[in-house]
Design a protein around this motif. Structure first.
Motif, PDB file in Angstrom:
ATOM      1  N   LEU A 211     -90.742  25.227 -48.346  1.00 37.91           N
ATOM      2  CA  LEU A 211     -90.037  24.979 -48.150  1.00 37.91           C
ATOM      3  C   LEU A 211     -89.356  24.062 -48.914  1.00 37.91           C
ATOM      4  CD1 LEU A 211     -90.252  24.132 -44.572  1.00 37.91           C
ATOM      5  CD2 LEU A 211     -89.321  26.590 -45.332  1.00 37.91           C
ATOM      6  N   THR A 212     -87.425  23.911 -48.890  1.00 35.53           N
ATOM      7  CA  THR A 212     -86.692  23.260 -49.730  1.00 35.53           C
ATOM      8  C   THR A 212     -86.561  22.115 -48.889  1.00 35.53           C
ATOM      9  OG1 THR A 212     -84.202  23.906 -49.302  1.00 35.53           O
ATOM     10  CG2 THR A 212     -85.296  24.973 -51.153  1.00 35.53           C
ATOM     11  N   ASP A 213     -86.037  21.077 -50.176  1.00 34.43           N
ATOM     12  CA  ASP A 213     -87.041  19.607 -49.065  1.00 34.43           C
ATOM     13  C   ASP A 213     -85.350  19.694 -48.119  1.00 34.43           C
ATOM     14  OD1 ASP A 213     -87.778  18.492 -50.705  1.00 34.43           O
ATOM     15  OD2 ASP A 213     -86.559  17.821 -52.494  1.00 34.43           O
ATOM     16  N   ASP A 214     -84.126  19.882 -48.606  1.00 38.18           N
ATOM     17  CA  ASP A 214     -83.158  20.675 -47.309  1.00 38.18           C
ATOM     18  C   ASP A 214     -83.120  21.543 -45.748  1.00 38.18           C
ATOM     19  OD1 ASP A 214     -81.389  19.568 -49.166  1.00 38.18           O
ATOM     20  OD2 ASP A 214     -80.840  21.315 -49.931  1.00 38.18           O
ATOM     21  N   GLN A 215     -84.394  22.426 -45.889  1.00 38.04           N
ATOM     22  CA  GLN A 215     -85.605  23.724 -45.372  1.00 38.04           C
ATOM     23  C   GLN A 215     -86.156  22.486 -44.539  1.00 38.04           C
ATOM     24  OE1 GLN A 215     -86.691  26.516 -47.635  1.00 38.04           O
ATOM     25  NE2 GLN A 215     -84.709  28.012 -46.653  1.00 38.04           N
ATOM     26  N   VAL A 216     -86.763  21.535 -44.984  1.00 40.45           N
ATOM     27  CA  VAL A 216     -87.839  20.317 -44.012  1.00 40.45           C
ATOM     28  C   VAL A 216     -86.507  20.055 -43.524  1.00 40.45           C
ATOM     29  CG1 VAL A 216     -89.521  18.644 -44.869  1.00 40.45           C
ATOM     30  CG2 VAL A 216     -89.879  20.948 -45.871  1.00 40.45           C
ATOM     31  N   GLN A 217     -86.060  19.186 -44.047  1.00 40.28           N
ATOM     32  CA  GLN A 217     -84.728  18.200 -43.143  1.00 40.28           C
ATOM     33  C   GLN A 217     -84.485  18.636 -42.370  1.00 40.28           C
ATOM     34  OE1 GLN A 217     -83.007  16.952 -46.912  1.00 40.28           O
ATOM     35  NE2 GLN A 217     -84.791  15.463 -47.771  1.00 40.28           N
ATOM     36  N   GLU A 218     -83.968  20.092 -42.104  1.00 41.95           N
ATOM     37  CA  GLU A 218     -83.128  20.464 -41.203  1.00 41.95           C
ATOM     38  C   GLU A 218     -84.168  20.842 -40.159  1.00 41.95           C
ATOM     39  OE1 GLU A 218     -80.591  24.702 -40.770  1.00 41.95           O
ATOM     40  OE2 GLU A 218     -81.495  24.114 -42.613  1.00 41.95           O
ATOM     41  N   ASN A 219     -85.554  21.436 -40.426  1.00 47.88           N
ATOM     42  CA  ASN A 219     -86.536  21.932 -39.533  1.00 47.88           C
ATOM     43  C   ASN A 219     -86.749  20.817 -38.706  1.00 47.88           C
ATOM     44  OD1 ASN A 219     -86.371  24.673 -40.374  1.00 47.88           O
ATOM     45  ND2 ASN A 219     -88.440  24.768 -41.241  1.00 47.88           N
ATOM     46  N   LEU A 220     -86.791  19.223 -39.421  1.00 49.58           N
ATOM     47  CA  LEU A 220     -87.381  18.483 -38.959  1.00 49.58           C
ATOM     48  C   LEU A 220     -86.180  17.823 -37.702  1.00 49.58           C
ATOM     49  CD1 LEU A 220     -89.286  15.121 -38.821  1.00 49.58           C
ATOM     50  CD2 LEU A 220     -88.019  14.435 -40.196  1.00 49.58           C
ATOM     51  N   GLN A 221     -84.959  17.990 -37.806  1.00 54.08           N
ATOM     52  CA  GLN A 221     -83.785  17.608 -37.131  1.00 54.08           C
ATOM     53  C   GLN A 221     -83.838  18.323 -36.021  1.00 54.08           C
ATOM     54  OE1 GLN A 221     -80.939  17.699 -40.020  1.00 54.08           O
ATOM     55  NE2 GLN A 221     -80.152  16.199 -39.576  1.00 54.08           N
ATOM     56  N   ASN A 222     -84.296  19.886 -36.652  1.00 51.42           N
ATOM     57  CA  ASN A 222     -84.236  21.223 -35.046  1.00 51.42           C
ATOM     58  C   ASN A 222     -85.310  19.971 -34.195  1.00 51.42           C
ATOM     59  OD1 ASN A 222     -82.071  22.068 -35.981  1.00 51.42           O
ATOM     60  ND2 ASN A 222     -82.971  23.979 -36.734  1.00 51.42           N
ATOM     61  N   CYS A 223     -86.653  19.904 -34.506  1.00 53.47           N
ATOM     62  CA  CYS A 223     -87.445  19.601 -33.768  1.00 53.47           C
ATOM     63  C   CYS A 223     -87.866  18.606 -33.365  1.00 53.47           C
ATOM     64  CB  CYS A 223     -88.704  19.204 -34.888  1.00 53.47           C
ATOM     65  SG  CYS A 223     -90.382  21.076 -35.663  1.00 53.47           S
ATOM     66  N   LEU A 224     -87.160  17.573 -33.005  1.00 50.41           N
ATOM     67  CA  LEU A 224     -86.969  16.289 -32.911  1.00 50.41           C
ATOM     68  C   LEU A 224     -85.605  15.929 -32.063  1.00 50.41           C
ATOM     69  CD1 LEU A 224     -87.167  13.655 -35.741  1.00 50.41           C
ATOM     70  CD2 LEU A 224     -88.948  14.449 -34.339  1.00 50.41           C
ATOM     71  N   ARG A 225     -84.201  16.752 -32.222  1.00 52.56           N
ATOM     72  CA  ARG A 225     -83.838  16.784 -31.322  1.00 52.56           C
ATOM     73  C   ARG A 225     -83.930  17.541 -29.487  1.00 52.56           C
ATOM     74  NH1 ARG A 225     -80.974  20.637 -34.039  1.00 52.56           N
ATOM     75  NH2 ARG A 225     -79.904  19.035 -34.920  1.00 52.56           N
ATOM     76  N   ASN A 226     -83.457  16.139 -29.147  1.00 56.49           N
ATOM     77  CA  ASN A 226     -82.865  16.295 -27.759  1.00 56.49           C
ATOM     78  C   ASN A 226     -84.138  15.806 -26.966  1.00 56.49           C
ATOM     79  OD1 ASN A 226     -80.495  15.957 -27.199  1.00 56.49           O
ATOM     80  ND2 ASN A 226     -80.492  18.949 -27.119  1.00 56.49           N
ATOM     81  N   LYS A 227     -85.496  15.420 -28.054  1.00 64.15           N
ATOM     82  CA  LYS A 227     -86.899  15.300 -27.380  1.00 64.15           C
ATOM     83  C   LYS A 227     -87.106  13.563 -28.118  1.00 64.15           C
ATOM     84  CE  LYS A 227     -88.657  18.573 -27.311  1.00 64.15           C
ATOM     85  NZ  LYS A 227     -89.807  19.401 -28.847  1.00 64.15           N
ATOM     86  N   ARG A 228     -87.877  12.958 -27.312  1.00 62.47           N
ATOM     87  CA  ARG A 228     -87.610  11.368 -26.955  1.00 62.47           C
ATOM     88  C   ARG A 228     -88.920  11.423 -27.371  1.00 62.47           C
ATOM     89  NH1 ARG A 228     -87.629   7.843 -21.635  1.00 62.47           N
ATOM     90  NH2 ARG A 228     -89.513   8.685 -21.918  1.00 62.47           N
TER      91      ARG A 228
END
Length: 489
Positions: A211-228
């Motif tokens: 994964l590129t850096d951008d893809q890692v960061q995008e995946n991370l944001q998706n994984c954290l979205r609406n999660k406490r």
């Protein structure tokens, strides 16, 4: 040489603050290294002759006549080197008399120690109040303008910041309060792409591939979205606000109530990252320190049989100034030792005069523990000290490296393999708190370990004469990134 060997351990213990003695030890080390070079040359020449006798080498006879491999030239050169080494050793033997060194015996075979690396939370003393305070902060509502709240835990090295964070992290009430719990060991290299990748790895339980850096960061944001979520950033040194803001921006999609715990030695880091006042971890109470010390110095109930040693231990604990690492290190050092002289040696040692502050007391405790190491363990520890700061390594690979570089020494190993000897050395360094298990990796099935963070800069008196032990061979023989998985947690 045998006369010198008998006093080396005492010399190592007394060299702190004695420049002449440190110079004497350095000269001794240099002579031994030169002697080892001569022995290597002899072995190399023996193998060369063995190959020549087996396969022959007619074409090389003329060249060899003019080379250093010519037998008369070789014997003459090595004869001179051996004579010079003996002269230097004789002078060193004479010079040792000016230091009033005493003879100390040392066992050649490793001693088995009980390992204290995996300590259940119930055995961690004196941090219940701190744990409850941090848990209360985690459960507080964030400000309306903030999705995440950052709680810094500050204190000197060895005070127990990481231990406290782990206590909180594994608490049942915390586990049930958050949807996700994530742990990253940051250390001095605050590389945002690396940290985001490690956070993502904690979420998906495997390393992201290709994964590129951008893809890692995008995946991370998706994984954290609406999660406490609860994220622990351990051992942070970064003082660049722009780097922190860059990382923080990738974490803002979490649900309200998300928290970040930051452990750091620096108030400036807490000021940059914290959204609440830093939690300044205090020294451990004297009574708690004594309980911790007895836990490491004695088997359960054994202290009742050795009240005289407990009395001496009380003063040793006072010298530690409430720093758990110092207490644990000295407790491990004195474990299974019942000679009162050994305890009074630690209590009355001159090294405590480094200074009254906590950091000096930590260094003093570690120096005493290092001085007590047998020579074979000192070599293994010094080998580890050449790895980058916070290097995570697989223990079996480290043992093979010890074997390959000839660090393991056990003339009376019997039927044990070198792997078993290396494993025993590793366990002993672990029991003395020179190596710590990276138990956050345990879930992946990798037994990873690292030098304790407080040992990243070995005492100056250790480096004075030991820093060149492997330096001649190191750069060309070890590509750290290849045989070891070196990264910050």
């Amino acid at each position: 040489m045998s006369n010198i060997e008998k006093v080396v351990k005492d010399a190592e213990a007394k060299q702190a603050g004695n420049q002449r003695l440190s110079t004497w030890l350095r000269q001794l080390k240099e002579v031994f290294l030169d002697a080892e070079d001569v022995l290597d040359e002899l072995e190399c020449e023996r193998l060369r002759r063995q190959v020549a006798e087996t396969y022959g080498n007619i074409g090389g006879k003329v060249r060899r006549f003019f080379s250093s491999s010519n037998p008369p030239v070789f014997r003459s050169r090595l004869g001179y080197q051996i004579k010079e080494i003996r002269r230097r050793l004789a002078q060193i033997d004479v010079d040792k008399n000016q230091f009033n060194l005493t003879t100390q015996s040392e066992e050649n075979s490793p001693t088995k120690y009980e390992t204290h690396s995996f300590v259940p939370s119930s055995e961690i003393v004196g941090r219940d109040y701190d744990r409850e305070q941090i848990i209360a902060l985690l459960k507080e509502q964030n400000d309306q303008d903030l999705n995440i709240s950052v709680i810094p835990i500050c204190g000197i090295g060895g005070l127990g910041k990481t231990t406290l964070a782990k206590l909180v992290y594994s608490d049942e009430s915390v586990t049930s309060h958050f949807d996700l719990r994530l742990w990253v060991h940051v250390s001095q290299d605050f590389d945002v792409p690396r940290i985001t990748e490690q956070i993502l790895t904690s979420v998906i339980f495997k390393e992201p591939e290709s994964l590129t850096d951008d893809q890692v960061q995008e995946n991370l944001q998706n994984c954290l979205r609406n999660k406490r979520f609860l994220l622990v950033l351990d051992d942070v040194w970064n003082e660049s606000r722009s780097k922190w803001i860059e990382l923080r921006n990738f974490l803002m999609d979490g649900a309200p109530g998300s928290k970040i715990i930051v452990t750091t030695r620096k108030d400036s880091v807490a000021n940059i990252m914290g959204t609440v006042d830093a939690y300044n971890l205090k020294a451990l109470a004297l009574s708690d320190c004594l309980s911790l010390f007895k836990q490491y110095a004695f088997k359960e109930g054994q202290e009742e049989k050795h009240r005289n040693l407990v009395k001496i231990g009380e003063k040793i604990v006072e010298n530690c100034k409430g720093v758990p690492l110092a207490v644990r290190t000295l407790g491990s050092l004195l474990f299974s030792k019942f000679d009162e002289k050994e305890w009074t040696y630690v209590r009355d040692n001159e090294i405590w005069k480094l200074g009254p502050d906590q950091e000096n007391q930590v260094l003093a405790a570690l120096q005493l523990s290092y001085n007590d190491l047998p020579s074979h363990l000192k070599q293994c520890f010094l080998y580890c000290s050449l790895f980058p700061k916070d290097c995570i390594f697989d223990r079996s690979r480290l043992i093979y490296l010890w074997m390959g570089h000839g660090v393991l020494q056990s003339p009376n190993r019997g039927n044990k393999s070198w792997e078993e000897i290396g494993d025993q050395y590793f366990n002993e360094l672990q029991s003395r708190s020179f190596i710590q298990d990276d138990d956050m990796e345990e879930a992946s099935g990798i037994l990873a370990s690292q030098r304790h963070k407080a040992l990243d800069k070995p005492p100056k008196s250790v480096n004075n004469y030991n820093s060149n032990v492997f330096s001649k061979e190191w750069d060309r023989s070890l590509d750290v990134s290849s045989p070891l998985e070196c990264h910050a947690m």
